[in-house]
Scaffold this motif. Structure first.
Motif, mmCIF file in Angstrom:
data_model
loop_
_atom_site.group_PDB
_atom_site.id
_atom_site.type_symbol
_atom_site.label_atom_id
_atom_site.label_comp_id
_atom_site.label_asym_id
_atom_site.label_seq_id
_atom_site.Cartn_x
_atom_site.Cartn_y
_atom_site.Cartn_z
ATOM 1 N N LYS A 24 0.823 -1.198 0.000
ATOM 2 C CA LYS A 24 0.000 0.000 0.000
ATOM 3 C C LYS A 24 0.867 1.262 0.000
ATOM 4 N N ILE A 25 0.300 2.322 -0.565
ATOM 5 C CA ILE A 25 0.896 3.646 -0.489
ATOM 6 C C ILE A 25 0.019 4.486 0.426
ATOM 7 N N TYR A 26 0.634 5.073 1.449
ATOM 8 C CA TYR A 26 -0.076 5.917 2.402
ATOM 9 C C TYR A 26 0.348 7.371 2.206
ATOM 10 N N LYS A 27 -0.582 8.285 2.488
ATOM 11 C CA LYS A 27 -0.317 9.710 2.303
ATOM 12 C C LYS A 27 -0.704 10.486 3.553
ATOM 13 N N THR A 28 0.046 11.556 3.830
ATOM 14 C CA THR A 28 -0.306 12.495 4.886
ATOM 15 C C THR A 28 -0.291 13.909 4.324
ATOM 16 N N THR A 29 -1.184 14.743 4.792
ATOM 17 C CA THR A 29 -1.195 16.158 4.416
ATOM 18 C C THR A 29 -1.155 17.057 5.653
ATOM 19 N N ASP A 30 -0.917 16.437 6.824
ATOM 20 C CA ASP A 30 -0.868 17.217 8.064
ATOM 21 C C ASP A 30 0.399 16.916 8.860
ATOM 22 N N GLY A 31 1.503 16.723 8.130
ATOM 23 C CA GLY A 31 2.783 16.512 8.805
ATOM 24 C C GLY A 31 2.915 15.176 9.497
ATOM 25 N N GLY A 32 2.110 14.191 9.102
ATOM 26 C CA GLY A 32 2.216 12.859 9.690
ATOM 27 C C GLY A 32 1.271 12.593 10.831
ATOM 28 N N ALA A 33 0.427 13.557 11.193
ATOM 29 C CA ALA A 33 -0.528 13.330 12.283
ATOM 30 C C ALA A 33 -1.531 12.242 11.904
ATOM 31 N N THR A 34 -1.958 12.243 10.637
ATOM 32 C CA THR A 34 -2.861 11.211 10.142
ATOM 33 C C THR A 34 -2.371 10.719 8.786
ATOM 34 N N TRP A 35 -2.648 9.436 8.508
ATOM 35 C CA TRP A 35 -2.271 8.805 7.247
ATOM 36 C C TRP A 35 -3.457 8.030 6.706
ATOM 37 N N TRP A 36 -3.552 7.945 5.371
ATOM 38 C CA TRP A 36 -4.574 7.092 4.776
ATOM 39 C C TRP A 36 -4.019 6.434 3.522
ATOM 40 N N ALA A 37 -4.536 5.230 3.237
ATOM 41 C CA ALA A 37 -4.065 4.477 2.085
ATOM 42 C C ALA A 37 -4.679 5.046 0.813
ATOM 43 N N VAL A 38 -3.820 5.268 -0.207
ATOM 44 C CA VAL A 38 -4.290 5.808 -1.481
ATOM 45 C C VAL A 38 -4.105 4.813 -2.620
ATOM 46 N N TYR A 39 -3.422 3.687 -2.342
ATOM 47 C CA TYR A 39 -3.214 2.701 -3.414
ATOM 48 C C TYR A 39 -2.868 1.350 -2.807
ATOM 49 N N GLN A 40 -3.269 0.287 -3.483
ATOM 50 C CA GLN A 40 -2.945 -1.084 -3.091
ATOM 51 C C GLN A 40 -2.482 -1.844 -4.323
ATOM 52 N N THR A 41 -1.278 -2.421 -4.278
ATOM 53 C CA THR A 41 -0.795 -3.210 -5.399
ATOM 54 C C THR A 41 -1.657 -4.456 -5.572
ATOM 55 N N SER A 42 -1.654 -4.989 -6.785
ATOM 56 C CA SER A 42 -2.452 -6.178 -7.085
ATOM 57 C C SER A 42 -1.636 -7.101 -7.978
ATOM 58 N N LEU A 43 -1.013 -8.098 -7.362
ATOM 59 C CA LEU A 43 -0.184 -9.060 -8.076
ATOM 60 C C LEU A 43 -0.902 -10.405 -8.069
ATOM 61 N N PRO A 44 -1.405 -10.859 -9.203
ATOM 62 C CA PRO A 44 -2.195 -12.099 -9.237
ATOM 63 C C PRO A 44 -1.439 -13.284 -8.638
ATOM 64 N N GLY A 45 -2.112 -14.026 -7.787
ATOM 65 C CA GLY A 45 -1.534 -15.225 -7.210
ATOM 66 C C GLY A 45 -0.778 -15.029 -5.921
ATOM 67 N N TYR A 46 -0.665 -13.770 -5.444
ATOM 68 C CA TYR A 46 0.083 -13.498 -4.222
ATOM 69 C C TYR A 46 -0.807 -12.726 -3.245
ATOM 70 N N PRO A 47 -0.807 -13.118 -1.959
ATOM 71 C CA PRO A 47 -1.558 -12.326 -0.976
ATOM 72 C C PRO A 47 -0.933 -10.943 -0.813
ATOM 73 N N ALA A 48 -1.722 -9.995 -0.306
ATOM 74 C CA ALA A 48 -1.279 -8.604 -0.214
ATOM 75 C C ALA A 48 -0.021 -8.446 0.624
ATOM 76 N N TRP A 49 0.138 -9.279 1.655
ATOM 77 C CA TRP A 49 1.255 -9.055 2.570
ATOM 78 C C TRP A 49 2.598 -9.501 1.996
ATOM 79 N N ILE A 50 2.625 -10.101 0.795
ATOM 80 C CA ILE A 50 3.903 -10.343 0.131
ATOM 81 C C ILE A 50 3.921 -9.660 -1.247
ATOM 82 N N GLN A 51 3.353 -8.463 -1.287
ATOM 83 C CA GLN A 51 3.422 -7.619 -2.481
ATOM 84 C C GLN A 51 4.083 -6.295 -2.090
ATOM 85 N N PRO A 52 5.334 -6.325 -1.698
ATOM 86 C CA PRO A 52 5.945 -5.140 -1.084
ATOM 87 C C PRO A 52 6.218 -4.013 -2.073
ATOM 88 N N LEU A 53 6.095 -2.789 -1.574
ATOM 89 C CA LEU A 53 6.656 -1.610 -2.215
ATOM 90 C C LEU A 53 7.793 -1.125 -1.323
#
Length: 255
Positions: A24-53
């Motif tokens: 996942k790619i996370y973004k902050t616009t308040d200096g890191g006080a809050t973060w939210w996910a803006v993207y999730q990779t999608s690699l066929p055949g692999y669970p999300a937790w072994i699709q690192p960025l």
């Protein structure tokens, strides 16, 4: 799975991004006080937790790129709208990617390797398309073969370095085309004194990179001051090992 953060990139004091092992790619616009996910990779055949960025870079508030993946599952994504949407890129070589650098909004490089082989790739359109670059032959010497390029950095659109296992380094003075040169197979010695290099680019708008060298492990503060001697931005305030380091400064909002 809990998030293992691989890299944090701050464009300025308020806006930043981070990437991790969950793809996942996370973004902050308040200096890191809050973060939210803006993207999730999608690699066929692999669970999300072994699709690192592993690496993410922005050259300005709108244009950015992130890379990662596993052997056989190379991943590259880019954005031109400040991270609102991300566009996946077709595989170039298939290797997992561990290093990423942009000299400007268009010209960038990524490196990686392991089971699918060493790779050096270049983009000239901000990460939309990539081409493989030639890799020099490493000598067949102890302690072993080179399977991975770990990181890459450039000080201009033509001059850059790549680091690999066992102290190997590559250097290019022509943007890596057609070939980077093998520099050394031993760790490079540290500088005899603190050094602050010329920032690049200069002049710039709005982002520049500042490189500095520490002769020993030290607590380092790197700040930007205005013409009246007032600190306007603090880029570093931490313990750093001996060696060469670089930080980007985004000067939007400053005269």
């Amino acid at each position: 799975k809990s998030l293992k953060v691989n890299e944090l990139f701050l464009l300025d004091a308020m806006n930043g991004w981070e990437v991790g092992e969950n793809g996942k790619i996370y973004k902050t616009t308040d200096g890191g006080a809050t973060w939210w996910a803006v993207y999730q990779t999608s690699l066929p055949g692999y669970p999300a937790w072994i699709q690192p960025l592993r690496r993410i870079r922005f050259t300005d508030p709108m244009h950015g790129c992130a890379v990662g993946g596993i052997s056989g599952g190379e991943m590259k994504v880019w954005t031109s709208d400040g991270g609102a949407t991300w566009n996946p890129v077709s595989k170039t070589g298939g290797s997992s990617l561990h290093g990423l650098w942009f000299a400007d909004a268009n010209n960038g490089w990524c490196v990686g390797g392991n089971n699918a082989g060493l790779t050096i790739q270049k983009t000239s359109d901000g990460g939309k398309t990539w081409v493989s670059q030639l890799i020099p032959t490493f000598p067949n010497t102890v302690p072993g073969p080179v399977f991975m390029f770990h990181d890459i950095t450039f000080v201009s659109p033509t001059e850059g370095w790549i680091v690999a296992e066992y102290g190997y380094m590559l250097k290019t003075t022509n943007g890596g085309d057609p070939l980077a040169t093998l520099v050394a197979n031993q760790p490079v010695g540290v500088a005899p004194a603190f050094q602050l290099s010329q920032n690049y680019p200069n002049p710039f708008n709005p982002t520049t990179t500042i490189t500095f060298t520490t002769p020993s492990e030290s607590f380092v503060t790197l700040s930007v001051f205005d013409a009246l001697g007032r600190e306007v931005s603090r880029l570093v305030a931490e313990e750093l090992p001996a060696g060469t380091h670089s930080r980007q400064w985004a000067a939007s909002g400053f005269p």
